[in-house]
Motif scaffolding. Structure first.
Motif, mmCIF file in Angstrom:
data_model
loop_
_atom_site.group_PDB
_atom_site.id
_atom_site.type_symbol
_atom_site.label_atom_id
_atom_site.label_comp_id
_atom_site.label_asym_id
_atom_site.label_seq_id
_atom_site.Cartn_x
_atom_site.Cartn_y
_atom_site.Cartn_z
ATOM 1 N N LYS A 266 2.956 -7.626 1.180
ATOM 2 C CA LYS A 266 3.126 -6.120 1.031
ATOM 3 C C LYS A 266 3.907 -5.669 -0.242
ATOM 4 O O LYS A 266 3.778 -4.715 -0.805
ATOM 5 C CB LYS A 266 3.908 -5.435 2.280
ATOM 6 C CG LYS A 266 2.828 -5.239 3.238
ATOM 7 C CD LYS A 266 3.395 -4.571 4.600
ATOM 8 C CE LYS A 266 2.464 -4.251 5.723
ATOM 9 N NZ LYS A 266 1.560 -5.628 6.104
ATOM 10 N N LEU A 269 1.599 -5.625 -2.939
ATOM 11 C CA LEU A 269 0.864 -4.372 -3.098
ATOM 12 C C LEU A 269 1.819 -3.281 -3.611
ATOM 13 O O LEU A 269 1.521 -2.570 -4.383
ATOM 14 C CB LEU A 269 0.570 -4.155 -1.642
ATOM 15 C CG LEU A 269 -0.609 -4.886 -1.305
ATOM 16 C CD1 LEU A 269 -0.975 -4.775 0.234
ATOM 17 C CD2 LEU A 269 -2.051 -4.806 -2.132
ATOM 18 N N ASN A 273 1.003 -1.162 -6.974
ATOM 19 C CA ASN A 273 0.945 0.063 -6.782
ATOM 20 C C ASN A 273 1.874 0.684 -8.037
ATOM 21 O O ASN A 273 1.390 1.864 -8.464
ATOM 22 C CB ASN A 273 1.289 0.605 -5.515
ATOM 23 C CG ASN A 273 1.293 2.332 -5.226
ATOM 24 O OD1 ASN A 273 2.162 2.900 -5.993
ATOM 25 N ND2 ASN A 273 0.242 2.559 -4.543
#
Length: 398
Positions: A266, A269, A273
């Protein structure tokens, strides 16, 4: 002797002592202390110890602290609590009066943290040796009053259990609520019949074995206080075997690794992002600079003057090119996605923190048991070697 007494083990009770109706604070306190200090019960005060006071003047010293408190803080109230009494009882035949008094003193010291004067009177007039501990409701310096807190009885019992386990004495398992409701505050029926308690009993037995010839070596390698806490930990968490403890630790270790891997994914990610969000900003902000640069015929002078803006634009353009075909960068969508991933990561982090905190206690318990059972295995192996040596010697003689 009744079955109730046969099963009797170290048990505690905390009671508040109030001013007796129709009597003064002084006479109420003296009456209670006279009973606990009774010569017949303590073998002429042979088994008495004190802290912050003298046994001959304890009630008067308690009163001085009360007077100081009530003169400077507040007046005496109705149903004033003047002191607290702790009763601590032991299994018949398991402890000497001297040792019982020593444990009672340590119990009082740990519970009051040395802030309140107390007396410890060990009674030997019953089949079970027991302590009567009275500690003043007012601190030694006369500035504050002891506040009986929620679950204070449980905290007291836990300290007593730890002390008993440290000294190789029996402890009692608290009965389920249903049994307590029908049979009294503390049921002693069948405490060592189920699998879980047989496991704990086996651990205690091994600790008792350590009190023999090899105790000094054992004490250097093993922390008795830590083992006492381990036994209570196993009892509190209803763990019935070493295999069950190992299974729990293995499962929790696996879950911790899963959470670590998931949080790492995460984090990647979130980083990607954030990179895409910044690319949208940089691309939009520096697009006009790039168009001017192109109109200048890619002038070196223009590039030198706007190098930072053009580099940001170029980096943003590379991010746009890396997006799979059919997808477009959308700021609102990216922000929503970022918030969702961040929320999931926070939940995983909270679970990880709690699991990791509990895991520390589980691992200590596991390590302590492994050490204990390894000592037992080493002992059996040594006995086996000694037996084989004796047999070999006998054969040679024959």
């Amino acid at each position: 002797m009744s079955k109730r007494k046969e099963n009797f083990m170290a048990a505690t009770r905390l009671m508040a002592l109030h001013i007796v109706r129709g009597r003064s604070l002084s006479s109420s306190l003296k009456e209670r202390m006279d009973y606990t200090e009774n010569d017949l019960k303590t073998e002429e005060k042979k088994y008495i110890s004190t802290y912050g006071c003298d046994i001959e003047t304890a009630d008067e010293e308690f009163l001085l602290s009360h007077q100081q408190y009530h003169n400077s803080v507040r007046d005496i109230r109705k149903k004033e609590i003047i002191a607290y009494q702790i009763r601590q009882s032991f299994k018949p035949g398991e402890i000497t009066p001297d040792k019982a008094n020593e444990i009672g003193y340590e119990l009082a010291m740990r519970f009051t943290k040395g802030k309140y004067a107390f007396t410890v009177c060990t009674h030997t007039d019953k089949a079970h040796i027991h302590n009567h501990i009275i500690f003043n409701a007012i601190s030694i310096d006369g500035t504050k009053k002891f506040r009986d807190f929620y679950f204070s009885g449980i905290a007291l019992r836990r300290i007593s259990d730890i002390l008993c386990l440290e000294n190789g004495l029996s402890v009692i398992k608290p009965a389920p609520y249903k049994e307590r409701k029908s049979q009294g505050r503390y049921s002693r029926k069948g405490h060592f019949t189920d699998k879980r308690l047989e496991f704990l009993k086996d651990i205690e037995a091994k600790l008792h074995e350590g009190k023999g010839k090899g105790y000094v070596t054992w004490a250097r390698r093993f922390n008795a206080k830590q083992m006492a806490k381990t036994v209570l930990f196993l009892q509190d968490h209803k763990i019935s075997s070493y295999e069950e403890l190992r299974k729990i630790t293995d499962e929790r270790s696996g879950r911790l690794q899963e959470l670590k891997d998931s949080m790492k994914e995460k984090e990647a990610l979130l980083s990607e992002n954030k990179k895409r969000q910044q690319a949208i900003i940089d691309y939009s902000k520096n697009r006009s600079v790039f168009e001017s640069y192109k109109e200048s015929g890619y002038s070196k002078k223009f590039y030198a003057e706007h190098e930072s803006e053009l580099l940001l634009y170029k980096a943003a353009e590379e991010v746009y090119k890396s997006v799979p075909k059919g997808q477009k960068l959308n700021m609102q969508k990216l922000r929503d996605e970022y918030g969702h991933i961040l929320e999931e990561k926070k939940k995983e982090f909270l679970e990880y923190v709690q699991l990791n905190k509990d895991m520390h206690e589980y691992m200590i318990a596991k390590k302590n048991l492994e050490m204990l059972y390894q000592m037992d295995a080493d002992k059996n192996e040594k006995e086996g070697r000694d037996k084989r040596t004796r047999n070999s010697h006998s054969e040679n003689v024959l």
